[in-house]
Write a protein that holds these residues in place. Structure first.
Motif, mmCIF file in Angstrom:
data_model
loop_
_atom_site.group_PDB
_atom_site.id
_atom_site.type_symbol
_atom_site.label_atom_id
_atom_site.label_comp_id
_atom_site.label_asym_id
_atom_site.label_seq_id
_atom_site.Cartn_x
_atom_site.Cartn_y
_atom_site.Cartn_z
ATOM 1 N N ASN A 94 37.253 -38.219 15.618
ATOM 2 C CA ASN A 94 37.971 -39.362 16.151
ATOM 3 C C ASN A 94 39.321 -38.930 16.702
ATOM 4 O O ASN A 94 39.957 -38.035 16.152
ATOM 5 N N SER A 95 39.752 -39.575 17.774
ATOM 6 C CA SER A 95 41.066 -39.295 18.330
ATOM 7 C C SER A 95 42.145 -40.021 17.526
ATOM 8 O O SER A 95 43.085 -39.394 17.027
ATOM 9 N N HIS A 96 42.019 -41.350 17.396
ATOM 10 C CA HIS A 96 42.968 -42.075 16.554
ATOM 11 C C HIS A 96 42.359 -43.398 16.101
ATOM 12 O O HIS A 96 41.411 -43.908 16.703
ATOM 13 N N ALA A 97 42.956 -43.936 15.044
ATOM 14 C CA ALA A 97 42.340 -45.042 14.312
ATOM 15 C C ALA A 97 42.773 -46.405 14.843
ATOM 16 O O ALA A 97 43.276 -47.249 14.097
ATOM 17 N N HIS A 98 42.584 -46.638 16.142
ATOM 18 C CA HIS A 98 42.740 -47.958 16.732
ATOM 19 C C HIS A 98 41.367 -48.540 17.036
ATOM 20 O O HIS A 98 40.383 -47.796 17.187
ATOM 21 N N PHE A 99 41.313 -49.854 17.188
ATOM 22 C CA PHE A 99 40.018 -50.525 17.338
ATOM 23 C C PHE A 99 39.243 -50.086 18.572
ATOM 24 O O PHE A 99 38.022 -50.180 18.602
ATOM 25 N N ASP A 100 39.941 -49.570 19.606
ATOM 26 C CA ASP A 100 39.250 -49.181 20.831
ATOM 27 C C ASP A 100 38.746 -47.747 20.814
ATOM 28 O O ASP A 100 38.126 -47.302 21.792
ATOM 29 N N HIS A 101 38.959 -47.032 19.732
ATOM 30 C CA HIS A 101 38.442 -45.661 19.611
ATOM 31 C C HIS A 101 37.717 -45.423 18.294
ATOM 32 O O HIS A 101 36.839 -44.570 18.212
ATOM 33 N N ALA A 125 44.032 -45.664 7.668
ATOM 34 C CA ALA A 125 43.785 -46.767 8.596
ATOM 35 C C ALA A 125 42.302 -47.102 8.673
ATOM 36 O O ALA A 125 41.911 -48.279 8.640
ATOM 37 N N MET A 126 41.452 -46.087 8.761
ATOM 38 C CA MET A 126 40.014 -46.332 8.916
ATOM 39 C C MET A 126 39.414 -46.989 7.685
ATOM 40 O O MET A 126 38.509 -47.821 7.795
ATOM 41 N N ARG A 127 39.897 -46.637 6.508
ATOM 42 C CA ARG A 127 39.352 -47.247 5.289
ATOM 43 C C ARG A 127 39.682 -48.735 5.208
ATOM 44 O O ARG A 127 38.902 -49.511 4.659
ATOM 45 N N ARG A 128 40.837 -49.118 5.754
ATOM 46 C CA ARG A 128 41.179 -50.541 5.726
ATOM 47 C C ARG A 128 40.696 -51.263 6.979
ATOM 48 O O ARG A 128 40.712 -52.489 7.028
ATOM 49 N N GLY A 129 40.303 -50.517 8.006
ATOM 50 C CA GLY A 129 39.825 -51.137 9.225
ATOM 51 C C GLY A 129 40.911 -51.839 10.003
ATOM 52 O O GLY A 129 40.689 -52.884 10.625
ATOM 53 N N THR A 178 49.810 -42.798 17.389
ATOM 54 C CA THR A 178 49.576 -43.283 16.030
ATOM 55 C C THR A 178 50.071 -42.218 15.060
ATOM 56 O O THR A 178 50.245 -41.056 15.438
ATOM 57 N N PRO A 179 50.264 -42.569 13.787
ATOM 58 C CA PRO A 179 50.690 -41.552 12.822
ATOM 59 C C PRO A 179 49.624 -40.486 12.544
ATOM 60 O O PRO A 179 49.962 -39.358 12.182
ATOM 61 N N GLY A 180 48.331 -40.845 12.693
ATOM 62 C CA GLY A 180 47.271 -39.934 12.269
ATOM 63 C C GLY A 180 46.393 -39.422 13.383
ATOM 64 O O GLY A 180 45.256 -39.014 13.141
#
Length: 295
Positions: A94-101, A125-129, A178-180
């Motif tokens: 994954n590139s970053h944990a935003h809803f569009d990626h 971020a991904m664990r909390r969605g 993003t931070p991650g």
């Protein structure tokens, strides 16, 4: 049952993780795009506005990015159209944990059984969605930022790598947008012609209203270090998380107009992409300075 019918039945049986997210750009981002070869066994399988890349090895597949939840069926169909089976995917990157990626990763994980690899900040971020509180876009709120949470995640450290067959995927931490965030590199060969491919994280200084990058100088320094890092990568071909930001489809059109050369190959592409990110950040900081009341 034909593969595409089996895929459709599988998706229909568990629609929750492909339920569409609505946003101003989502419909445009999610326009279908026929898959195409990047170089060697690396393929573009994303939509017109959101990248996803499949890398095939004799030992299995690697899929980078999941776009929106409603993009997952399109990505899965593109993988099947190339003759590959999602169940052979070994890792989801994954590139970053935003809803569009990251939005489509839950569905793609369900279909493939593969773990998602990301940084510790990305994993939170991904664990909390949804975005974490330190994300520049957190101010939009969990409802606007939300997507199906990811169940199985493996944390990878900066500079770490994972191998599938003889292909090594190296992660370069890319905090800023993003931070991650992460950028991924690997080598892909075609008839003895081996090239360095880069899946580049977003380098745009975008935020929710009220957030100011200039209020956090260490964050700005970190962002600029990420931009410099991407510029310095070995890079013969770059795919950015949003394909338009690296001119991917313009280069594809050039290749189709002149099949004698692969116009996607551009050794200066990462430098150009990074410079655009630096220009964006400089504009953003200038806008924030102009909006600051004088002493």
């Amino acid at each position: 049952m034909p593969a595409f019918l089996l895929l459709a039945a599988t998706l229909a049986a568990a629609p929750a993780d492909t339920a569409p997210i609505e946003c101003g750009a989502c419909a445009e981002w999610n326009q279908p795009q026929a898959p195409f070869r990047l170089h060697g066994d690396s393929w573009y399988v994303g939509t017109k506005g959101l990248s996803a890349v499949l890398v095939a090895t004799p030992e299995g597949l690697v899929l980078i990015d999941g776009a929106l939840p409603q993009s997952a069926p399109l990505i899965a169909a593109n993988v099947a159209a190339l003759g590959f089976d999602l169940r052979d995917v070994r890792f989801l990157l994954n590139s970053h944990a935003h809803f569009d990626h990251a939005g489509g990763l839950a569905a793609l994980q369900r279909l493939s059984g593969a773990p998602v690899l990301t940084t510790s900040a990305g994993a939170r971020a991904m664990r909390r969605g949804a975005t974490t509180h330190d994300d520049p876009q957190a101010g939009f709120g969990d409802k606007a930022n939300g997507y199906p949470p990811i169940a199985v995640i493996q944390v990878i450290e900066d500079g770490g790598s994972v191998s599938v067959g003889d292909v090594v995927f190296r992660m370069h931490a890319s905090p800023g947008h993003t931070p991650g965030g992460t950028t991924w590199t690997w080598r892909s060969c075609e008839g003895g012609d081996c090239r360095d491919l880069v899946y580049a994280d977003s380098l745009t200084a975008v935020s929710a209203p009220g957030f100011r990058f200039s209020d956090d100088p260490p964050r700005v320094a970190e962002f600029r270090a990420t931009i410099a890092r991407v510029a310095a990568l070995p890079c013969d071909l770059v795919v950015s998380a949003h394909p338009g930001f690296s001119g991917l489809f313009d280069k594809l059109a050039e290749r189709e107009a002149d099949p004698s050369r692969n116009a996607l190959l551009d050794p200066k592409a990462c430098q150009a992409y990074a410079q655009a990110g630096e220009d964006w950040l400089a504009r953003r900081l200038a806008e924030e300075a102009a909006a600051t009341p004088g002493d």
